[in-house]
Design a protein around this motif. Structure first.
Motif, PDB file in Angstrom:
ATOM      1  N   ALA A 124      -0.979  28.710   7.190  1.00  0.00           N
ATOM      2  CA  ALA A 124      -1.306  29.821   6.299  1.00  0.00           C
ATOM      3  C   ALA A 124      -2.784  29.794   5.931  1.00  0.00           C
ATOM      4  O   ALA A 124      -3.436  30.842   5.851  1.00  0.00           O
ATOM      5  CB  ALA A 124      -0.447  29.750   5.044  1.00  0.00           C
ATOM      6  N   GLY A 125      -3.312  28.573   5.731  1.00  0.00           N
ATOM      7  CA  GLY A 125      -4.727  28.442   5.405  1.00  0.00           C
ATOM      8  C   GLY A 125      -5.603  28.978   6.518  1.00  0.00           C
ATOM      9  O   GLY A 125      -6.565  29.720   6.286  1.00  0.00           O
ATOM     10  N   LEU A 126      -5.262  28.636   7.764  1.00  0.00           N
ATOM     11  CA  LEU A 126      -6.060  29.110   8.904  1.00  0.00           C
ATOM     12  C   LEU A 126      -5.929  30.629   9.044  1.00  0.00           C
ATOM     13  O   LEU A 126      -6.904  31.316   9.369  1.00  0.00           O
ATOM     14  CB  LEU A 126      -5.607  28.414  10.184  1.00  0.00           C
ATOM     15  CG  LEU A 126      -5.850  26.906  10.175  1.00  0.00           C
ATOM     16  CD1 LEU A 126      -5.346  26.275  11.458  1.00  0.00           C
ATOM     17  CD2 LEU A 126      -7.326  26.597   9.991  1.00  0.00           C
ATOM     18  N   GLU A 175       4.451  13.018  11.024  1.00  0.00           N
ATOM     19  CA  GLU A 175       5.620  13.036  10.133  1.00  0.00           C
ATOM     20  C   GLU A 175       5.369  13.663   8.752  1.00  0.00           C
ATOM     21  O   GLU A 175       6.111  14.556   8.348  1.00  0.00           O
ATOM     22  CB  GLU A 175       6.181  11.611  10.018  1.00  0.00           C
ATOM     23  CG  GLU A 175       7.438  11.465   9.182  1.00  0.00           C
ATOM     24  CD  GLU A 175       8.599  12.342   9.670  1.00  0.00           C
ATOM     25  OE1 GLU A 175       8.730  12.512  10.895  1.00  0.00           O
ATOM     26  OE2 GLU A 175       9.346  12.857   8.817  1.00  0.00           O
ATOM     27  N   PRO A 176       4.351  13.216   7.972  1.00  0.00           N
ATOM     28  CA  PRO A 176       4.218  13.770   6.622  1.00  0.00           C
ATOM     29  C   PRO A 176       3.932  15.279   6.616  1.00  0.00           C
ATOM     30  O   PRO A 176       4.196  15.952   5.629  1.00  0.00           O
ATOM     31  CB  PRO A 176       3.028  13.011   6.034  1.00  0.00           C
ATOM     32  CG  PRO A 176       2.834  11.842   6.900  1.00  0.00           C
ATOM     33  CD  PRO A 176       3.340  12.211   8.247  1.00  0.00           C
ATOM     34  N   PHE A 177       3.391  15.806   7.706  1.00  0.00           N
ATOM     35  CA  PHE A 177       3.057  17.221   7.742  1.00  0.00           C
ATOM     36  C   PHE A 177       4.215  18.115   8.172  1.00  0.00           C
ATOM     37  O   PHE A 177       4.111  19.337   8.095  1.00  0.00           O
ATOM     38  CB  PHE A 177       1.857  17.471   8.658  1.00  0.00           C
ATOM     39  CG  PHE A 177       0.544  17.298   7.961  1.00  0.00           C
ATOM     40  CD1 PHE A 177       0.023  18.311   7.177  1.00  0.00           C
ATOM     41  CD2 PHE A 177      -0.166  16.117   8.059  1.00  0.00           C
ATOM     42  CE1 PHE A 177      -1.181  18.159   6.520  1.00  0.00           C
ATOM     43  CE2 PHE A 177      -1.371  15.952   7.405  1.00  0.00           C
ATOM     44  CZ  PHE A 177      -1.883  16.976   6.625  1.00  0.00           C
ATOM     45  N   ARG A 178       5.303  17.503   8.662  1.00  0.00           N
ATOM     46  CA  ARG A 178       6.429  18.319   9.118  1.00  0.00           C
ATOM     47  C   ARG A 178       6.936  19.222   7.993  1.00  0.00           C
ATOM     48  O   ARG A 178       6.994  18.811   6.844  1.00  0.00           O
ATOM     49  CB  ARG A 178       7.588  17.419   9.553  1.00  0.00           C
ATOM     50  CG  ARG A 178       7.249  16.575  10.741  1.00  0.00           C
ATOM     51  CD  ARG A 178       8.113  16.895  11.937  1.00  0.00           C
ATOM     52  NE  ARG A 178       7.565  16.199  13.097  1.00  0.00           N
ATOM     53  CZ  ARG A 178       8.020  15.039  13.537  1.00  0.00           C
ATOM     54  NH1 ARG A 178       9.057  14.487  12.957  1.00  0.00           N
ATOM     55  NH2 ARG A 178       7.462  14.449  14.563  1.00  0.00           N
ATOM     56  N   GLY A 179       7.334  20.411   8.332  1.00  0.00           N
ATOM     57  CA  GLY A 179       7.903  21.316   7.335  1.00  0.00           C
ATOM     58  C   GLY A 179       6.820  22.033   6.531  1.00  0.00           C
ATOM     59  O   GLY A 179       6.009  22.760   7.087  1.00  0.00           O
ATOM     60  N   THR A 180       6.809  21.770   5.210  1.00  0.00           N
ATOM     61  CA  THR A 180       5.904  22.509   4.339  1.00  0.00           C
ATOM     62  C   THR A 180       4.436  22.306   4.693  1.00  0.00           C
ATOM     63  O   THR A 180       3.663  23.255   4.700  1.00  0.00           O
ATOM     64  CB  THR A 180       6.109  22.046   2.881  1.00  0.00           C
ATOM     65  OG1 THR A 180       7.484  21.841   2.670  1.00  0.00           O
ATOM     66  CG2 THR A 180       5.572  23.060   1.931  1.00  0.00           C
ATOM     67  N   GLY A 181       4.056  21.050   4.946  1.00  0.00           N
ATOM     68  CA  GLY A 181       2.648  20.733   5.177  1.00  0.00           C
ATOM     69  C   GLY A 181       2.026  21.590   6.254  1.00  0.00           C
ATOM     70  O   GLY A 181       1.015  22.258   6.035  1.00  0.00           O
ATOM     71  N   ILE A 182       2.656  21.613   7.415  1.00  0.00           N
ATOM     72  CA  ILE A 182       2.069  22.334   8.543  1.00  0.00           C
ATOM     73  C   ILE A 182       2.113  23.837   8.304  1.00  0.00           C
ATOM     74  O   ILE A 182       1.201  24.577   8.693  1.00  0.00           O
ATOM     75  CB  ILE A 182       2.769  21.942   9.878  1.00  0.00           C
ATOM     76  CG1 ILE A 182       1.954  22.431  11.072  1.00  0.00           C
ATOM     77  CG2 ILE A 182       4.175  22.469   9.962  1.00  0.00           C
ATOM     78  CD1 ILE A 182       0.689  21.676  11.294  1.00  0.00           C
ATOM     79  N   LEU A 211       1.801  25.372   5.398  1.00  0.00           N
ATOM     80  CA  LEU A 211       0.701  25.708   4.495  1.00  0.00           C
ATOM     81  C   LEU A 211      -0.635  25.657   5.231  1.00  0.00           C
ATOM     82  O   LEU A 211      -1.514  26.491   5.016  1.00  0.00           O
ATOM     83  CB  LEU A 211       0.679  24.737   3.310  1.00  0.00           C
ATOM     84  CG  LEU A 211       1.732  24.982   2.245  1.00  0.00           C
ATOM     85  CD1 LEU A 211       1.805  23.823   1.286  1.00  0.00           C
ATOM     86  CD2 LEU A 211       1.411  26.257   1.482  1.00  0.00           C
ATOM     87  N   LEU A 212      -0.780  24.673   6.117  1.00  0.00           N
ATOM     88  CA  LEU A 212      -2.020  24.543   6.878  1.00  0.00           C
ATOM     89  C   LEU A 212      -2.218  25.771   7.758  1.00  0.00           C
ATOM     90  O   LEU A 212      -3.317  26.341   7.839  1.00  0.00           O
ATOM     91  CB  LEU A 212      -1.958  23.274   7.732  1.00  0.00           C
ATOM     92  CG  LEU A 212      -3.282  22.673   8.159  1.00  0.00           C
ATOM     93  CD1 LEU A 212      -4.106  22.310   6.947  1.00  0.00           C
ATOM     94  CD2 LEU A 212      -3.051  21.432   9.006  1.00  0.00           C
ATOM     95  N   CYS A 228       6.983  32.548  -1.425  1.00  0.00           N
ATOM     96  CA  CYS A 228       8.296  31.916  -1.210  1.00  0.00           C
ATOM     97  C   CYS A 228       8.992  32.431   0.052  1.00  0.00           C
ATOM     98  O   CYS A 228       9.324  31.642   0.926  1.00  0.00           O
ATOM     99  CB  CYS A 228       9.186  32.067  -2.432  1.00  0.00           C
ATOM    100  SG  CYS A 228       8.550  31.229  -3.887  1.00  0.00           S
TER     101      CYS A 228
END
Lengths: 194, 192
Positions: free
Chosen positions: B176-178, B164-171, B173-174, B25
């Motif tokens: 963080a994955g990398l 657009e859909p990846f803005r904010g949380t999506g990117i 998390l991505l 968080c």
């Protein structure tokens, strides 16, 4: 009353929209079964503590409310942990420390603070049920996706057939972050169109 | 040597954020600026080290001593909540400059699952007192490291054209994955 219930599942989904409770979401969703058990355990704690706190809302003094909420939540988590250990020990071992970590799941404290401590018992029950099931729904979706791409099965039923080579990254931390990222983006895309 | 391995493992190979998903968080929410990330990290490290020391004693002498292990979660969360409060009051009175810097982050630490997770892992792994203290401190350092790296990347990301859909949380998390993928490269450092 019905809207209190419905909003948690889709419009204010705790995982996909509010991005709360990320630790268990990412950690236990290596398979559908694990995700489902975690989701249901969290729902139980959410509903039970929501009922207790909403019923006690006029008795709990304002200054120590957070500490009181935490103790109520921790007690119900202890109940869940003991139940899991007694009846489904294999899942209890697989979830490991993430089961007791429901105590610090921000969805639970968040709902008490934002809803149960202000609203009557019946509405709090609906809110807690909706949020809990919304959380469980997200965990089941993420769990299925990860399990499917890991070994081609969902809930241990073969889906992709024997040609599928297992992709170990999906059950590792990196796979968890990347699949959730794509799911969050998809969710945003779908709900912005509807 | 063993203590050193505990430290390296918890900072790099089994980083709390990127390996155990603890403290996600604040990792996703707060880490936009370098300075804020650093402040949050230091405050958390401080609380984590103290938590490790105190919960070890409680677990060994009170819970196990009286055979009331089922009170584990209730007592741990109480210790953490009151510890955070205590640290806050102490800093406010004696080190006001530090309080000014850390002030706003302190109350957030109670609901940081990394602190509770630390206490649970400690009990699960049966660490002795010194090991627990090192483990707590290392977990805090690892958390700070992850937070700072993320803050650095995010401040660069703000200028990029993200779908657009990846803005904010999506990117986030991505990313963080990398990062988690990159941290997997450390895994040979500690003998298992």
């Amino acid at each position: 009353m019905l809207t209190d219930f419905i909003k948690g599942i889709w419009k204010e989904n705790p995982v996909f929209v509010q991005v709360l409770g990320m630790c268990p979401t990412l950690a236990v969703t290596t398979s559908l079964i694990n995700g489902l058990s975690m989701g249901l355990a969290t729902t139980f704690v959410l509903v039970a503590s929501g009922l207790a706190i909403s019923a006690l809302r006029k008795v709990i003094p304002d200054q120590v409310r957070i500490a009181s909420f935490m103790i109520i939540i921790a007690s119900f988590v202890t109940v869940v942990k003991l139940l899991f250990e007694a009846h489904i020990p294999t899942i209890s071992t697989q979830l490991g420390p993430y089961l007791p970590l429901i105590v610090t799941n921000c969805i639970i404290l968040g709902r008490q603070e934002a809803f149960a401590s202000k609203e009557p018992v019946s509405r709090s029950l609906m809110d807690a049920l909706g949020m809990g099931l919304g959380f469980a729904f997200a965990l089941v979706v993420l769990g299925s996706v990860r399990e499917l791409f890991y070994q081609g099965t969902i809930a241990d039923v073969e889906i992709l057939g024997s040609w599928y080579k297992s992709m170990i990254i999906m059950v590792q931390p990196a796979g968890a972050f990347i699949s959730l990222s794509i799911l969050v983006a998809l969710f945003k895309k779908i709900s912005s169109r509807g | 040597m063993e203590l050193f391995f505990i430290f390296v493992a918890i900072v790099l190979t089994q980083n709390f954020v990127l390996h155990y998903f603890l403290g996600i968080c604040p990792f996703l929410g707060v880490s936009d600026e370098m300075e804020a990330a650093f402040g949050m990290g230091i405050a958390t490290t401080f609380v984590m080290t103290l938590t490790a020391i105190i919960t070890w004693n409680i677990n060994n002498f009170i819970l196990e001593g009286f055979g009331v292990e089922f009170l584990e979660y209730v007592s741990f969360i109480l210790v953490i909540a009151s510890l955070v409060q205590l640290v806050e009051m102490f800093l406010k009175k004696y080190v006001p400059e530090l309080y000014q810097t850390l002030g706003i982050y302190l109350p957030l630490i109670t609901t940081n699952c990394a602190v509770m997770g630390l206490a649970l892992f400690m009990v699960l792994r049966d660490y002795n007192f010194v090991q627990s203290a090192i483990f707590g401190f290392g977990a805090g350092v690892g958390f700070t490291l992850a937070l700072i790296i993320m803050a650095g990347i995010r401040s660069e990301l703000m200028e990029d054209a993200i779908p657009e859909p990846f803005r904010g949380t999506g990117i986030t998390l991505l990313t963080a994955g990398l990062l988690a993928l990159a941290f997997m490269g450390f895994s040979g450092l500690v003998p298992v």
